[in-house]
Design a protein around this motif. Structure first.
Motif, PDB file in Angstrom:
ATOM      1  N   LYS A 412       1.348   0.299  -2.038  1.00 44.03           N
ATOM      2  CA  LYS A 412       1.800  -0.994  -2.440  1.00 44.03           C
ATOM      3  C   LYS A 412       1.744  -1.034  -3.776  1.00 44.03           C
ATOM      4  O   LYS A 412       1.409  -0.378  -4.766  1.00 44.03           O
ATOM      5  CB  LYS A 412       1.015  -2.337  -1.586  1.00 44.03           C
ATOM      6  CG  LYS A 412       0.985  -2.194  -0.358  1.00 44.03           C
ATOM      7  CD  LYS A 412       1.802  -3.390   0.026  1.00 44.03           C
ATOM      8  CE  LYS A 412       1.795  -3.365   1.705  1.00 44.03           C
ATOM      9  NZ  LYS A 412       1.674  -4.414   2.447  1.00 44.03           N
ATOM     10  N   LYS A 413       2.336  -2.091  -4.417  1.00 42.01           N
ATOM     11  CA  LYS A 413       2.585  -2.453  -6.013  1.00 42.01           C
ATOM     12  C   LYS A 413       1.380  -3.261  -6.465  1.00 42.01           C
ATOM     13  O   LYS A 413       0.894  -4.097  -5.944  1.00 42.01           O
ATOM     14  CB  LYS A 413       3.970  -3.306  -6.257  1.00 42.01           C
ATOM     15  CG  LYS A 413       4.568  -2.932  -7.423  1.00 42.01           C
ATOM     16  CD  LYS A 413       6.047  -3.391  -7.552  1.00 42.01           C
ATOM     17  CE  LYS A 413       6.459  -3.722  -8.922  1.00 42.01           C
ATOM     18  NZ  LYS A 413       5.824  -4.314  -9.817  1.00 42.01           N
ATOM     19  N   GLU A 429       0.143  -6.188 -15.077  1.00 37.42           N
ATOM     20  CA  GLU A 429       0.386  -4.820 -14.942  1.00 37.42           C
ATOM     21  C   GLU A 429       0.648  -4.223 -16.873  1.00 37.42           C
ATOM     22  O   GLU A 429       0.430  -3.185 -16.940  1.00 37.42           O
ATOM     23  CB  GLU A 429       1.649  -4.572 -14.394  1.00 37.42           C
ATOM     24  CG  GLU A 429       1.817  -3.285 -14.014  1.00 37.42           C
ATOM     25  CD  GLU A 429       3.228  -2.949 -13.276  1.00 37.42           C
ATOM     26  OE1 GLU A 429       3.780  -3.889 -12.954  1.00 37.42           O
ATOM     27  OE2 GLU A 429       3.622  -1.603 -12.897  1.00 37.42           O
ATOM     28  N   ASP A 457      -3.004  -6.616  -5.160  1.00 36.79           N
ATOM     29  CA  ASP A 457      -1.607  -6.022  -4.856  1.00 36.79           C
ATOM     30  C   ASP A 457      -0.665  -6.954  -4.723  1.00 36.79           C
ATOM     31  O   ASP A 457      -0.996  -8.276  -4.657  1.00 36.79           O
ATOM     32  CB  ASP A 457      -1.679  -4.772  -3.993  1.00 36.79           C
ATOM     33  CG  ASP A 457      -1.655  -5.543  -2.352  1.00 36.79           C
ATOM     34  OD1 ASP A 457      -1.701  -6.782  -2.408  1.00 36.79           O
ATOM     35  OD2 ASP A 457      -1.679  -4.951  -1.416  1.00 36.79           O
ATOM     36  N   GLU A 458       0.605  -6.749  -4.420  1.00 36.02           N
ATOM     37  CA  GLU A 458       1.746  -7.486  -4.184  1.00 36.02           C
ATOM     38  C   GLU A 458       1.620  -8.533  -3.137  1.00 36.02           C
ATOM     39  O   GLU A 458       2.045  -9.580  -3.402  1.00 36.02           O
ATOM     40  CB  GLU A 458       3.087  -6.587  -4.196  1.00 36.02           C
ATOM     41  CG  GLU A 458       2.928  -5.743  -2.871  1.00 36.02           C
ATOM     42  CD  GLU A 458       4.131  -4.974  -2.884  1.00 36.02           C
ATOM     43  OE1 GLU A 458       5.315  -5.330  -2.875  1.00 36.02           O
ATOM     44  OE2 GLU A 458       4.032  -3.540  -2.577  1.00 36.02           O
TER      45      GLU A 458
END
Ligand SMILES: Cc1cc2nc3c(=O)[nH]c(=O)nc-3n(C[C@H](O)[C@H](O)[C@H](O)COP(=O)(O)O)c2cc1C
Ligand code: FES
Length: 641
Positions: A412-413, A429, A457-458
């Motif tokens: 995941k991002k 980020e 995470d996203e």
């Protein structure tokens, strides 16, 4: 520990160390099993029993020692086992693995491959600890000895040079010199604010009054944090040694270890360590024949987050409710029973023997100019490798998350990382290359705190998570001051409203203003830092807030009131799986008829979404749910199904 003789001089300590080391056979096999809280939760005691039984069965009881250690760091991959000599490290060991480990590794020096470390992403097997990324990027000054020490055996600590820093302080250094060394080391308190330790010691030393106290803060009420517990569980003597050095330097003869009651292994190990140190003449009257006396008591905390605050903690030690009091005069000058009291975090005290042994110059070379030494973090959240890590100050957040942490789970991002516990800020980020130290974290609106590091995470909603921490702090507020008690209540009501889709345009400005007021006007740092998660979430993720308020949309699709589930008719295979899984019978359909969700009944639990094998269940936010398919619609079958 059969024939204990009291240590009456610095020479005695050296002699005892030599005796212990001489008694040890370096070729003898030692099986070290971690019995820290993490590994115990994963069944470490069953593994210990299995080793004992198998050694007995194979007639190896006399040839092999079992050592029970504290946390080795990678708790997620526990129970952890290390076999010496050759330092073979095994992970996720089960009782069923034990017989093979003894037959193969202990007797034939062969590896049991399935118990070696396997990289969770690349699948590569690593045989040596120093090749495992989780350890490779760490610098374990305080935690290193956890693997070599049985915390219940003082001689293990002595054999590693334990209490020699105390002897050096007592016999070779004047108290001023010790404080000077701590000042020069630039050690900053690891409990939150990063206050220079030497200056605090100096303040207590110079405060009027003959009775002074030193205190260890092991309250650690932050959700997800376990640094201080692991340190006390695994190496209690390093904390006692640091405390005794501090007491001598400051002129205190009594010390307290404040440990929360929910940490039973820490309470047990530190209590036993105190008893053993007293028997060996390393605590109590006339320590090592130096004439210095120092008694330590354990105070068990009842588990309130606010009681970790310095004045609250001292009030609790006095036997009253652990609530903060105004600090017109610092606790370093007027603390427990109004006497000068020096409170430091577990890790701060743990650094002291290292500084006294190696010198301030050596210590200052580690870390950054403004923050020297290492820092222990509990790395948790959405990273592949969670656990206890010790890194030099100045390490980049990116290295902590991607090298040590192995990156974000399930590919995941990355969205943000929260440092500093419940009142720390979210770092986005764009700051991943930020060097981690006290000042750099403050500059971006967060803080070091005591070392919790939560990776997000996203899939996390930044409004929802800010609400979570505000609600936590509201619950933990002692209620003594209005800005914190009522301000957090109002903030919580607004945030809960926004997450329920009831947010108004003006709410964002009110949240911002109120957060600033709570920060400015609260009695203690619980209130004055409580708004950090909200303020950083607003600063770095404002568009998410605006979408919640203006479009009634939760972009991460977390806030229940703002999401809906529906079944995409083109993808549905009418397999009945979601229909059976739905706990409120909101899914309708039949075999051979595409399914649909009755929105009025749906509780948005997500069970259908999780179980569907065809990704046919859609989770949406900010747009209307398409109408259900006409009754009797047949599924478009996937090939091969
Ligand atoms: C609400 C609150 C909770 C705290 N909890 C802890 C804690 O659990 N452990 C800790 O060392 N410091 C905690 N602190 C910080 C302490 O007040 C104090 O600054 C610290 O123990 C001093 O030690 P240091 O100089 O070694 O950092 C807390 C502060 C606040 C406001
Ligand atoms: S508790 Fe065993 S590795 Fe952390």
């Amino acid at each position: 520990m059969a024939n204990i003789t009291r240590i009456n001089s610095q020479k005695d300590l050296k002699k005892l160390r030599e005796q212990i080391v001489r008694k040890k056979d370096p070729r003898k096999t030692i099986i070290s099993v971690c019995v820290g809280t993490g590994c115990v939760a994963l069944g470490a005691w069953k593994v210990v029993d299995a080793f004992k039984k198998d050694l007995q069965k194979k007639g190896l009881k006399e040839n092999v020692d079992i050592k029970l250690t504290g946390c080795l760091g990678s708790c997620e991959h526990g129970p952890r086992v290390i076999i010496q000599p050759n330092e073979i490290c095994y992970f996720k060991v089960k009782p069923e693995d034990v017989s093979e480990i003894i037959s193969n590794t202990v007797l034939e020096k062969k590896l049991v491959e399935r118990c070696l470390y396997r990289d969770p992403i690349k699948g590569k097997i690593e045989k040596k600890l120093e090749d495992i990324p989780f350890y490779k990027y760490q610098q374990r000054l305080l935690l290193e000895n956890n693997a070599r020490i049985d915390p219940k055996n003082i001689e293990d600590y002595i054999s590693e040079g334990g209490y020699e820093a105390l002897a050096k302080a007592l016999f070779d250094m004047k108290s001023e010199k010790i404080i000077d060394e701590v000042k020069k080391s630039n050690l900053r308190g690891r409990g939150g604010g990063g206050f220079p330790t030497g200056i605090k010691w100096d303040t207590t030393k110079n405060a009027p009054g003959d009775t002074k106290y030193v205190i260890v803060n092991c309250d650690e009420g932050d959700p997800g944090a376990f640094m201080d517990r692991s340190l006390i569980e695994g190496n209690p003597h390093i904390i006692l040694e640091g405390l005794a050095i501090g007491a001598y330097a400051i002129g205190a003869h009594e010390g307290f270890i404040y440990v929360r009651e929910e940490y039973p292994i820490a309470v047990e190990n530190i209590s036993l360590a105190i008893k053993q140190a007293e028997i060996y003449g390393l605590l109590g009257e006339n320590i090592m024949g130096s004439g210095f006396k120092f008694k330590v008591k354990v105070h068990r905390g009842a588990g309130a987050f606010v009681s970790g605050e310095s004045s609250a903690l001292m009030t609790a030690i006095e036997g009253k409710v652990g609530e903060p009091r105004p600090k017109y005069v610092h606790t370093a000058v007027k603390g427990i029973w109004n006497k000068p009291s020096c409170l430091n975090n577990v890790e701060t005290w743990g650094n002291i023997p290292i500084i006294i042994t190696n010198g301030s110059e050596w210590f200052r070379k580690i870390g950054t100019k403004g923050s020297s030494g290492t820092k222990i973090f509990s790395l948790v959240g959405k990273v592949n490798n969670t656990g206890l890590v010790e890194v030099p100050m100045g390490i980049k957040l990116r290295d902590l998350i991607y090298e040590i942490g192995g990156g974000i789970r399930e590919g995941k991002k990355f969205k943000a990382v929260q440092t500093g516990g419940p009142s720390g800020g979210f770092i986005p980020e764009k700051y991943l290359d930020l060097p981690v130290d006290f000042d750099e974290l403050n500059n971006v609106g967060s803080m070091m705190g005591s070392g919790g590091l939560v990776v997000i995470d996203e899939d996390t909603c930044m409004v929802d998570i800010a609400k979570y921490f505000v609600d936590f702090l509201l619950e933990e507020s002692c209620g003594k001051c209005i800005p914190c008690r009522d301000g957090l209540k109002v903030l919580s009501n607004i945030l809960n409203g926004i997450c329920r889709g009831e947010g108004k345009k003006e709410d964002i400005q009110i949240v911002d203003d109120l957060s600033e007021t709570i920060r400015e006007a609260s009695l203690c740092a619980l209130g004055s830092t409580a708004a950090n998660p909200v303020l950083t979430s607003l600063e770095y993720f404002k568009d998410e807030w605006e979408q919640h308020v203006k479009e009634k949309k939760c972009p991460a699709k977390v806030c229940k009131a703002l999401i809906n589930y529906y079944i995409e008719a083109k993808k549905c295979q009418a397999c009945l799986l979601c229909l059976k899984e739905c706990p409120v019978n909101a899914v309708h359909g039949e075999k051979d008829q595409v399914h649909w969700i009755e929105q009025e009944k749906c509780t948005k639990c997500g069970a259908c979404y999780d179980i569907c094998n065809f990704n046919a269940v859609e989770r949406i936010s900010g747009r209307p749910v398409p109408p259900p398919p006409p009754k009797g619609t047949k599924p478009i079958r996937k090939k091969g199904k």
